[in-house]
Design a protein around this motif. Structure first.
Motif, PDB file in Angstrom:
ATOM      1  N   PHE A 346       3.686   1.234  -0.241  1.00 16.00           N
ATOM      2  CA  PHE A 346       3.756  -0.036  -0.961  1.00 16.00           C
ATOM      3  C   PHE A 346       4.531   0.153  -2.254  1.00 16.00           C
ATOM      4  CE2 PHE A 346       1.665  -4.225  -0.615  1.00 16.00           C
ATOM      5  CZ  PHE A 346       2.142  -4.806  -1.780  1.00 16.00           C
ATOM      6  N   GLU A 347       4.248   1.239  -2.968  1.00 17.23           N
ATOM      7  CA  GLU A 347       4.940   1.506  -4.229  1.00 17.23           C
ATOM      8  C   GLU A 347       6.430   1.701  -4.002  1.00 17.23           C
ATOM      9  OE1 GLU A 347       2.160   2.404  -7.575  1.00 17.23           O
ATOM     10  OE2 GLU A 347       3.070   0.651  -6.613  1.00 17.23           O
TER      11      GLU A 347
ATOM     12  N   ALA B 139       3.483  -9.428  -6.127  1.00 20.93           N
ATOM     13  CA  ALA B 139       2.952  -8.745  -4.949  1.00 20.93           C
ATOM     14  C   ALA B 139       1.653  -8.037  -5.326  1.00 20.93           C
ATOM     15  CB  ALA B 139       3.966  -7.733  -4.418  1.00 20.93           C
ATOM     16  N   PRO B 140       0.703  -7.964  -4.404  1.00 23.02           N
ATOM     17  CA  PRO B 140      -0.577  -7.308  -4.694  1.00 23.02           C
ATOM     18  C   PRO B 140      -0.450  -5.799  -4.645  1.00 23.02           C
ATOM     19  CG  PRO B 140      -0.572  -8.091  -2.448  1.00 23.02           C
ATOM     20  CD  PRO B 140       0.729  -8.528  -3.036  1.00 23.02           C
ATOM     21  N   GLY B 141       0.315  -5.266  -5.599  1.00 25.88           N
ATOM     22  CA  GLY B 141       0.670  -3.849  -5.571  1.00 25.88           C
ATOM     23  C   GLY B 141      -0.216  -3.009  -6.460  1.00 25.88           C
ATOM     24  N   TYR B 142       0.293  -1.847  -6.768  1.00 26.90           N
ATOM     25  CA  TYR B 142      -0.461  -0.858  -7.514  1.00 26.90           C
ATOM     26  C   TYR B 142       0.097  -0.735  -8.932  1.00 26.90           C
ATOM     27  CZ  TYR B 142      -2.137   0.205  -2.785  1.00 26.90           C
ATOM     28  OH  TYR B 142      -2.685   0.112  -1.522  1.00 26.90           O
ATOM     29  N   GLU B 143       0.963   0.256  -9.145  1.00 30.12           N
ATOM     30  CA  GLU B 143       1.503   0.430 -10.508  1.00 30.12           C
ATOM     31  C   GLU B 143       2.903  -0.148 -10.655  1.00 30.12           C
ATOM     32  OE1 GLU B 143      -0.408   4.468 -12.243  1.00 30.12           O
ATOM     33  OE2 GLU B 143       0.597   4.717 -10.321  1.00 30.12           O
ATOM     34  N   VAL B 144       3.621  -0.189  -9.572  1.00 31.07           N
ATOM     35  CA  VAL B 144       5.009  -0.642  -9.626  1.00 31.07           C
ATOM     36  C   VAL B 144       5.061  -2.134  -9.315  1.00 31.07           C
ATOM     37  CG1 VAL B 144       7.301  -0.358  -8.637  1.00 31.07           C
ATOM     38  CG2 VAL B 144       5.792   1.620  -8.867  1.00 31.07           C
ATOM     39  N   PHE B 243      -7.389   4.899  -8.023  1.00 31.72           N
ATOM     40  CA  PHE B 243      -7.262   4.470  -6.634  1.00 31.72           C
ATOM     41  C   PHE B 243      -8.357   5.070  -5.764  1.00 31.72           C
ATOM     42  CE2 PHE B 243      -3.444   2.756  -8.057  1.00 31.72           C
ATOM     43  CZ  PHE B 243      -2.749   3.710  -8.767  1.00 31.72           C
ATOM     44  N   HIS B 244      -8.875   4.238  -4.891  1.00 36.09           N
ATOM     45  CA  HIS B 244      -9.905   4.684  -3.963  1.00 36.09           C
ATOM     46  C   HIS B 244      -9.274   5.387  -2.777  1.00 36.09           C
ATOM     47  CE1 HIS B 244     -13.270   2.522  -5.867  1.00 36.09           C
ATOM     48  NE2 HIS B 244     -12.348   1.629  -6.202  1.00 36.09           N
ATOM     49  N   ARG B 250      -9.215  -0.426  -2.605  1.00 37.40           N
ATOM     50  CA  ARG B 250      -7.887   0.123  -2.888  1.00 37.40           C
ATOM     51  C   ARG B 250      -7.794   0.599  -4.330  1.00 37.40           C
ATOM     52  NH1 ARG B 250      -3.464  -2.625   0.834  1.00 37.40           N
ATOM     53  NH2 ARG B 250      -4.834  -3.534   2.386  1.00 37.40           N
ATOM     54  N   ILE B 251      -8.017  -0.339  -5.240  1.00 36.29           N
ATOM     55  CA  ILE B 251      -7.708  -0.081  -6.648  1.00 36.29           C
ATOM     56  C   ILE B 251      -8.928  -0.340  -7.517  1.00 36.29           C
ATOM     57  CG2 ILE B 251      -6.297  -0.883  -8.587  1.00 36.29           C
ATOM     58  CD1 ILE B 251      -4.180  -1.723  -6.614  1.00 36.29           C
ATOM     59  N   GLU B 252      -9.002   0.400  -8.599  1.00 32.39           N
ATOM     60  CA  GLU B 252      -9.967   0.110  -9.647  1.00 32.39           C
ATOM     61  C   GLU B 252      -9.168   0.056 -10.943  1.00 32.39           C
ATOM     62  OE1 GLU B 252     -13.257   0.002  -8.154  1.00 32.39           O
ATOM     63  OE2 GLU B 252     -13.352  -1.304  -9.907  1.00 32.39           O
ATOM     64  N   VAL B 253      -9.375  -1.008 -11.707  1.00 28.60           N
ATOM     65  CA  VAL B 253      -8.719  -1.099 -13.007  1.00 28.60           C
ATOM     66  C   VAL B 253      -9.808  -1.026 -14.056  1.00 28.60           C
ATOM     67  CG1 VAL B 253      -7.291  -2.490 -14.523  1.00 28.60           C
ATOM     68  CG2 VAL B 253      -6.884  -2.535 -12.070  1.00 28.60           C
ATOM     69  N   VAL B 254      -9.705  -0.061 -14.934  1.00 32.48           N
ATOM     70  CA  VAL B 254     -10.777   0.136 -15.911  1.00 32.48           C
ATOM     71  C   VAL B 254     -10.200   0.104 -17.320  1.00 32.48           C
ATOM     72  CG1 VAL B 254     -12.143   1.521 -14.305  1.00 32.48           C
ATOM     73  CG2 VAL B 254     -10.546   2.656 -15.827  1.00 32.48           C
TER      74      VAL B 254
END
Lengths: 553, 489
Positions: A346-347, B139-144, B243-244, B250-254
């Motif tokens: 995805f990244e 987009a439901p992404g991560y860091e990028v 990240f799980h 999938r993701i945890e934002v803390v």
């Protein structure tokens, strides 16, 4: 990703230059097969050359200078060695020249004038980028081909065209949220939007120069000079073109792309064959090689027969670009670290600088979501892939798996990966790869790859304490004999406190390994800088890596 | 001439025959609601909403026939290969049935035979709804992040316009747009990246702020306007993503740290009350309808990321004096995380002062990645809280906002697949009765949402079109000139 849908077409052509982008994407999908991609590029470059031949004939062409018509295509070939120059730029040029050629068949001057003025903004909408080339050619052809005087009509043509050339991007700024520079130079012609495709402009100017050059060259050439002239031009083009292509292409990148391609296609033997031909050193290539060795059951025995550059050559750390996460994603996938594989894919896709999507990434996302039981998400990607050329059948077939637990569990790849993936959750930590691999292996001891990657991780980071602690985990993996690199590491650890001949190691170490260590040790002990000698004789051993290899964490 | 007439007659007869053939004939009755997408069965909509077109993604059929009858009169009839209502007919029908309902009868022709499903109602609320919605698409992404933008959607049509897209300034990231009680004359927007700033627009006057100071944790984050428009509360956060590894998450934002500040646009000063910058995690500020209370979420500080599951936010409040910008001397806890053993995020007071809607999840504050996250409602009159079962699903319900008359709310939901967030709208009447929510309508909803690679983020109502000047924004963002905010001493 190219989709055969109405929405995809509208979405692309609704941008300035959209038709060129659409056609560019259409042709790029054929790069799925390298040979087909090469054929497409060759075809388009030849098409460009044929157009230039047509145009030079209009300007008074002499066959003696025919090879010069190849120059723009050769220069474009050099340009395409930078893979960030998109094929849509070449298509834009072809389309603009095609329009010029069509207009040269209009006998009426007034109609040519109207067409030039009207088609300039139309070409901006369809092609953008170097759309101004059309007006420039039409203006020059009026004088040099149609032999028209520079009169009021010619000036109307010039001023009208210039007005539309200047105003088209400015007007489009009211409709599109792009910087003016990008609206000028074209949106989809260089992958990185913050870099302007000046190479494209240079080729456009070269196209004009080559086309009108015949006007300034001798009209007749003596027969005895004719062949010499042709030969000279061909020689310069071949040598010059060859030189620039060879030096412009990034062969290291080509190598990495080759490894990545074979990994993607799961052609493990081809990966190893590449390495046997030329040992890779780039971390991504080494990581691909290690994956191939693991998938063919050779990692533990043969990894040190090849160059290793530490843990980054085993599981490369995440970099936020659109290429390097992909091989790492493959590694995680085959390990059974499905969430991590999904994240990196995805990244990588979100990192594509021109915001395009990737069919390869969609496929892997569909698979990872399917494995994780997220069927609705998988279905979304699969339905999109149904509209592609090369993934359609696979997508249609895979859709039939959704919600069918028994069928997925029985699948040789997905079913197995479901068994291998983490059962208990925790947070991913790139700094603790060995811990994550240990947990992965302990959750399913049939995951031989996890064990071998765990051991490789410790060996590559030269952490022999951890290697020794983890080693017993592998007792049920099913080795018929201890893999070579483990034997070498174990014997080395043993030799730190015991003499291998006097006190036999408590593991079944082969005589050959023992003899080689007994040869290696004195050479190393006497002269720690005897690397060249040791490399020649023991370069395939863990001891050589331990003492001279990089461990990069 | 005679031949022409004969040909014309035959043609008309032919058309009539084809038409007759397409009409519903002897349908078999099915005693269940039609399997439509979106699920508009029994929803309540405002009278000005765009047509609720729907489709049948799990069915193959030759023809569909839909009759929409207003209880107070009028009807629309659609017969074709898709359900697409005429905008003008739809508007007229809804307007004439405001406060009452429609009855929709759906018939499908499959293998030459018609079947008629159980008719279902759609209720037309008497409450008007605002002009539109503003949201981010990303987009439901991560860091990028890839392409994203802030968009405005007119609720009476399908028209979506881009307010800002990150193609305008390469590499920019936009988030946390905010308006003052749906009034877009007061707006705030963050831009991140090398041209970072907080864009503030008050009555057409735009400013680009540098909101980093040496006395605060970082740049301004979650915004909330004071009803007077004279203050904007923000959180300041140090945030991290983790990240799980297992399949269900999938993701945890803390937050590693977070505090709350209040910004005064007129003076460019930042108020930093001590009670809102403690070692605890204070975040998600929101002013009350009368502007005399600042609500926020607070959690006891934990070792992050090790103890991320133990971080649970309570809903708290502190009094605020807008005349002089001062705060009360103590914090009240309205809903205690310890008592309910859950975590609260995104408190949103209704503008009529009756309720606070919030998201409840098992722990943490970035609830969009929590499948169990649901919407709850705190009744400010009696302090009771209730689970909004009418709108919650088995998947995430998260970010929400109120319409200006506090009778509608929009919220983010992942019920349609689990990853791509969609927007739902529901109504709440004077007695607190909440209606079944409806998905934001589209002309061809299944195709639109299936092909969309974006999630809808941070939806908010606007009572009139947003008037951001994109050229001015581009100039301001790229100029790098910033107005520095200052800490009030």
């Amino acid at each position: 990703m190219f989709l055969f849908t109405k929405d995809y077409f509208i979405d692309r052509v609704s941008l300035p230059g959209g038709l060129a982008i659409y056609l560019g994407n259409f042709f790029v999908q054929f790069f799925y097969y390298a040979w087909l991609g090469a054929l497409v590029i060759a075809f388009l470059l030849v098409l460009l050359q044929r157009e230039i031949v047509w145009l030079t004939k209009k300007f008074g062409f002499n066959n003696a200078y025919y090879p010069l018509t190849l120059l723009p295509s050769i220069v474009y070939w050099v340009l395409l060695c930078d893979e960030n120059y998109m094929l849509s730029g070449l298509l834009l040029l072809i389309m603009v020249l095609a329009m010029v050629i069509i207009c040269t068949t209009i006998p009426s001057r007034s109609i040519r004038l109207i067409f030039t003025i009207v088609l300039t903004p139309v070409l901006y909408i369809l092609c953008s980028g170097c759309f101004w080339l059309f007006a420039l050619f039409m203006i020059l052809l009026e004088i040099f081909y149609w032999d028209q005087k520079i009169d009021i009509r010619w000036w109307i043509m010039v001023l009208g065209s210039v007005l539309f050339v200047i105003c088209s991007p400015i007007v489009s700024k009211n409709f599109y949220q792009y910087p003016l520079e990008r609206l000028w130079l074209g949106i989809g012609f260089y992958r990185f939007p913050n870099i302007s495709p000046y190479g494209e402009i240079i080729i456009c100017l070269l196209t004009v120069a080559i086309s009108i050059l015949p006007r300034f060259l001798p009209k007749t050439v003596l027969l005895k000079k004719y062949f010499a002239l042709i030969a000279f031009q061909v020689l310069v083009l071949v040598i010059g073109g060859g030189y620039f292509i060879k030096n412009t292409a990034d062969w290291d990148k080509e190598e990495i792309m080759g490894y990545d391609h074979h990994v993607r296609m799961q052609e493990w033997d081809k990966v190893i064959a590449m390495a046997d031909k030329k040992v890779p050193t780039a971390p991504m290539s080494v990581a691909c090689l290690n994956l191939a060795l693991s998938k063919t059951g050779q990692l533990a025995d043969k990894m040190f027969c090849y160059y290793q550059n530490g843990v980054q050559g085993l599981i490369p750390p995440f970099e936020s670009d659109f290429t390097s996460p992909l091989p790492t994603s493959e590694i995680y996938y085959h390990l059974g670290m499905i969430n991590s594989s999904q994240r990196l894919v995805f990244e990588a896709m979100e990192s594509i600088p021109d915001y395009q999507k990737s069919a390869r990434c969609y496929k892997r996302l569909a698979e990872t979501n399917l494995i994780n039981g997220q069927y609705k998400v998988a279905a979304k990607y699969l339905r999109a892939l149904q509209h592609t050329l090369f993934y359609s059948d696979w997508a249609t077939e895979t859709l039939t798996f959704l919600n069918n637990e028994s069928r997925i569990n029985a699948h040789p790849e997905w079913g197995q990966l479901r068994q291998l993936r983490y059962k208990d959750d925790f947070l991913y930590s790139e700094d603790q790869l060995d811990v994550m691999l240990e947990i992965l292996f302990k959750q399913n001891k049939s995951n031989r790859m996890a064990y071998e990657y765990l051991m490789a991780c410790t060996l590559l980071s030269k952490n022999l304490d951890r290697f020794f602690n983890y080693y017993p985990l592998g007792k049920d993996v099913g080795y018929q004999q201890i893999p070579k690199s483990y034997q070498e590491a174990l014997l080395f650890i043993w030799s730190l406190k015991h003499h291998p001949l006097k006190e036999r190691a408590p593991w079944p170490i082969s005589e050959q390994v023992t003899e080689r260590l007994l040869e290696y040790a004195p050479i190393y002990m006497q002269d720690k800088s005897a690397e060249p000698i040791l490399k020649e004789r023991f370069g395939d051993t863990y001891w050589y890596y331990l003492h001279f290899g990089t461990k990069k964490l | 001439m005679k031949i022409m007439k004969q040909i014309l007659s035959l043609l008309l007869i032919g058309i009539a025959m084809i038409s007759c053939n397409n009409q519903v004939q002897s349908p078999s009755k099915i005693d269940k609601f039609p399997p439509i997408y979106p699920d508009y069965v029994g929803v309540t909509v405002p009278a000005t909403i765009a047509p609720l077109n729907f489709s049948f993604p799990d069915e193959t059929f030759d023809r569909v026939d839909v009759v929409v009858k207003g209880k107070k009169g009028n009807e629309i009839h659609v017969n074709g290969d898709a359900v697409s209502f005429s905008s003008s007919e739809w508007k007229s029908l809804l307007e004439s049935n405001k406060g009452d309902s429609l009855l929709i009868t759906v018939c499908l022709k499959q293998n030459g035979n018609w079947k008629q499903y159980k008719s279902f109602p759609i209720y037309i609320s008497k409450y008007p709804i605002d002009y539109g919605l503003v949201y981010r698409l990303v987009a439901p992404g991560y860091e990028v992040y890839s392409k994203m933008g802030i968009y405005q959607r007119e609720l009476a049509s399908y028209k979506q316009t881009a307010l800002y897209e990150n193609t305008l300034v390469t590499g920019s990231c936009v988030n946390c747009h905010s308006f003052n009680k749906t009034n877009s004359d007061h707006s705030s927007l963050h831009l991140r990246g090398s041209n970072g700033a907080t864009y503030m627009n008050i009555n057409g006057k735009a400013e680009f702020l540098n909101t980093k100071t040496d006395k605060t944790i970082g740049s301004f984050v979650y915004p909330y306007w004071h009803p007077t428009g004279k203050y904007v509360a923000y959180s300041v956060n140090k945030t991290r993503q983790v990240f799980h590894v297992a399949k269900d998450k999938r993701i945890e934002v803390v937050d590693l740290e977070s505090d709350i500040i209040v910004y005064q646009p007129e003076t460019k000063q930042v108020l930093t009350p001590d009670l809102l910058k403690t070692a605890s995690f204070e975040t998600f500020p929101a002013f009350s309808a009368d502007g005399r209370t600042l609500y926020f979420c607070s959690a006891e500080k934990k070792e992050m990321t090790k103890e991320y599951k133990d971080v649970k936010y309570s809903l708290c409040s502190i009094s605020f004096n807008p005349e002089n910008g001062t705060f009360g001397d103590h914090i009240d806890t309205l809903v205690s995380a310890n008592k309910i053993n859950k975590s609260i995020s995104f408190p949103r007071p209704s503008y009529d002062g009756k309720y606070i809607m919030f998201t409840l999840s098992d722990y943490g504050n970035f609830s969009i990645w929590h499948k169990e996250a649901d919407l709850w409602l705190l009744n400010l009159a009696d302090g009771s809280i209730k689970d909004l079962k009418e709108v919650n699903s088995d998947d995430t319900e998260s970010y929400h906002n109120w319409s200006s008359n506090s009778h509608w709310f929009v919220f983010s939901s992942r019920r349609d697949g689990g990853l791509y967030t969609r927007l739902y709208i529901a109504s709440i009447d004077d007695k607190g009765k909440v209606s079944k929510p409806f998905l934001l309508p589209q002309e061809d909803p299944f195709r639109y949402y299936d092909q969309s690679v974006y999630s809808y983020n941070v939806p908010d109502f606007v009572s009139s079109p947003v008037k951001w000047d994109v050229k001015e924004m581009e100039k301001g963002i790229t100029s790098k000139e910033r107005t520095q905010v200052k800490i009030k001493k």
